[in-house]
Design a protein around this motif. Structure first.
Motif, mmCIF file in Angstrom:
data_model
loop_
_atom_site.group_PDB
_atom_site.id
_atom_site.type_symbol
_atom_site.label_atom_id
_atom_site.label_comp_id
_atom_site.label_asym_id
_atom_site.label_seq_id
_atom_site.Cartn_x
_atom_site.Cartn_y
_atom_site.Cartn_z
ATOM 1 N N SER B 17 -6.578 -5.018 7.806
ATOM 2 C CA SER B 17 -5.484 -4.262 7.189
ATOM 3 C C SER B 17 -4.306 -4.234 8.132
ATOM 4 N N ASP B 18 -3.110 -4.122 7.563
ATOM 5 C CA ASP B 18 -1.938 -3.901 8.400
ATOM 6 C C ASP B 18 -1.785 -2.402 8.625
ATOM 7 N N SER B 19 -0.693 -1.994 9.246
ATOM 8 C CA SER B 19 -0.551 -0.588 9.632
ATOM 9 C C SER B 19 0.815 -0.014 9.327
ATOM 10 N N ASP B 179 0.220 -13.462 8.382
ATOM 11 C CA ASP B 179 1.471 -13.981 8.931
ATOM 12 C C ASP B 179 2.451 -14.321 7.805
ATOM 13 N N SER B 180 1.935 -14.988 6.757
ATOM 14 C CA SER B 180 2.793 -15.341 5.615
ATOM 15 C C SER B 180 3.332 -14.088 4.938
ATOM 16 N N THR B 181 2.477 -13.083 4.777
ATOM 17 C CA THR B 181 2.897 -11.853 4.100
ATOM 18 C C THR B 181 3.966 -11.128 4.905
ATOM 19 N N MET B 182 3.772 -11.054 6.216
ATOM 20 C CA MET B 182 4.740 -10.341 7.051
ATOM 21 C C MET B 182 6.076 -11.053 7.123
ATOM 22 N N SER B 187 7.917 -4.862 4.801
ATOM 23 C CA SER B 187 7.194 -3.591 4.736
ATOM 24 C C SER B 187 5.711 -3.763 5.059
ATOM 25 N N VAL B 188 5.294 -4.993 5.346
ATOM 26 C CA VAL B 188 3.941 -5.211 5.880
ATOM 27 C C VAL B 188 4.127 -5.621 7.336
#
Lengths: 250, 250
Positions: B17-19, B179-182, B187-188
């Motif tokens: 999970s991210d934070s 990495d792709s999502t961020m 906001s991730v």
């Protein structure tokens, strides 16, 4: 769903859309989402549509009828692509005003448009029009827009596309972006309508001529698309294999 | 927003999970979204949360208080991860029942959970719980779930992850997916909480022992994550370069 991409590169404009439309799971059909309004050497205008099919079809029908009736201020008469975006926005507002959107507030009547191309006298431009009728234009810092099911295909565009990307790389990137989207979402599907409007400088007076539009119709038998899709898939697998394993913990 | 991934591989379960949590643009903070309920050798339960932070925190608080008060049927007493998913679902229903969701119907009070891990006596399992309180479980055909901002990172998982994928490749894939999502959604964000629960067969009776959980805390100074991120980015650029240019039109 729908997936459309527009990119305004230094060397020209790319516009691409898929052709799958679903109104419920048992009614999936093929509709072109790219509409072209063209007068050779004078204007090339592309409207790409996403969202509620009834809304977008009504907007397109109104715009076409205005041309047929030669109404004042129709799309073929406007002097700037900015005016076209404005007209599309106003037409969306008018269409949604007619519909009982308040009464059926669980229905999404909304839509969005990409408007790209060129009108003689100005450079190529690319706009994104919202359901609310307002719109934004690309910039060198943000040279592309997506509408519809855009998230699956965005990471590739984020990594590759800049204003200076060459046309070959940009085309490959757009098609990889479609390939990724279609793998992750069955409601986006072939065929893809692909258009490219090259920038042409007229050296005599520094203005930009309108060059001939290139186009491709990419269905499941399209050899070059299949090659890109396969090359990309096997390349990604290999790239994974080549990433050194990391020591994440003891 | 949030991005969480859970994968049930043949060799074990990965949870990440991210934070980053945002409640409006001027209030972006770091909250861990992974909650671990553990009794060494007896149970390892992970709850990953996405959605409305007030809702998910209330659910987690209730579950923790039940443990503190040693209430009957608390998470540490349940015999199966299915029962845990059921309890989480019921707790979500109870929390949302308390809130004036009808009155503030423009507010999204909803949430979703990933529940992964193992309770002695059964194999590792992985569930996804919805706002409505119902839930689904992974299968060999669909071995992963994502919650939160899931679309940007889905194409990589779709291409790489199967039930038989080895742990090293799966970890690389999860981190590339983050990495792709961020890159596509600010906001991730880091840090990422990463856990791996290996499957261990006890040869004496064929049951599965609960092995020690591996974990990593990945922030912006994490060398291995930076290496993967850079390797992937430069590898993609090269992969693009290596795709043969196609003849799209005459």
């Amino acid at each position: 769903m729908t997936y459309c991409v527009g990119i305004r590169l230094k060397s020209g404009t790319i516009l691409a859309s898929d052709s799958r439309t679903s109104a419920g799971v048992d009614y999936i059909s093929v509709f072109s989402k790219t509409h072209r309004f063209s007068v050779a050497g004078e204007r090339e205008i592309f409207l790409l549509t996403a969202g509620n099919l009834a809304t977008t079809q009504e907007v397109i029908s109104i715009l076409k009828r205005e041309i047929q009736e030669n109404s004042e201020g129709n799309i073929l008469q406007l002097k700037s692509l900015f005016d076209v975006a404005n007209k599309v926005g106003n037409t969306v507002i008018k269409v949604l005003d007619r519909l009982p959107t308040q009464k059926y507030n669980h229905v999404d009547f909304g839509c969005s448009f990409l408007i790209g191309g060129q009108i003689k006298g100005e450079s190529q431009r690319l706009f994104r029009v919202y359901s609310e009728g307002n719109f934004i234009e690309v910039s060198k810092e943000t040279p592309f827009f997506q509408i519809g099911e855009s998230k699956y295909g965005k990471p590739m565009l984020d990594r590759i596309i800049s204003y200076d990307t060459n046309i070959e790389d940009a085309l490959k990137c757009v098609l990889v972006s479609f390939d990724s989207t279609m793998r992750s979402n069955l409601s986006v599907g072939l065929p893809i309508n692909l258009y490219y409007l090259p920038v042409a400088l007229n050296n005599e007076n520094g203005s930009e001529d309108i060059k001939e539009v290139k186009s491709a119709y990419i269905d499941e038998n399209h050899t070059e698309f299949k090659e890109i899709s396969q090359h990309w898939t096997s390349g990604l697998q290999k790239l994974f294999g080549d990433i050194p394993n990391q020591k994440w913990w003891d």
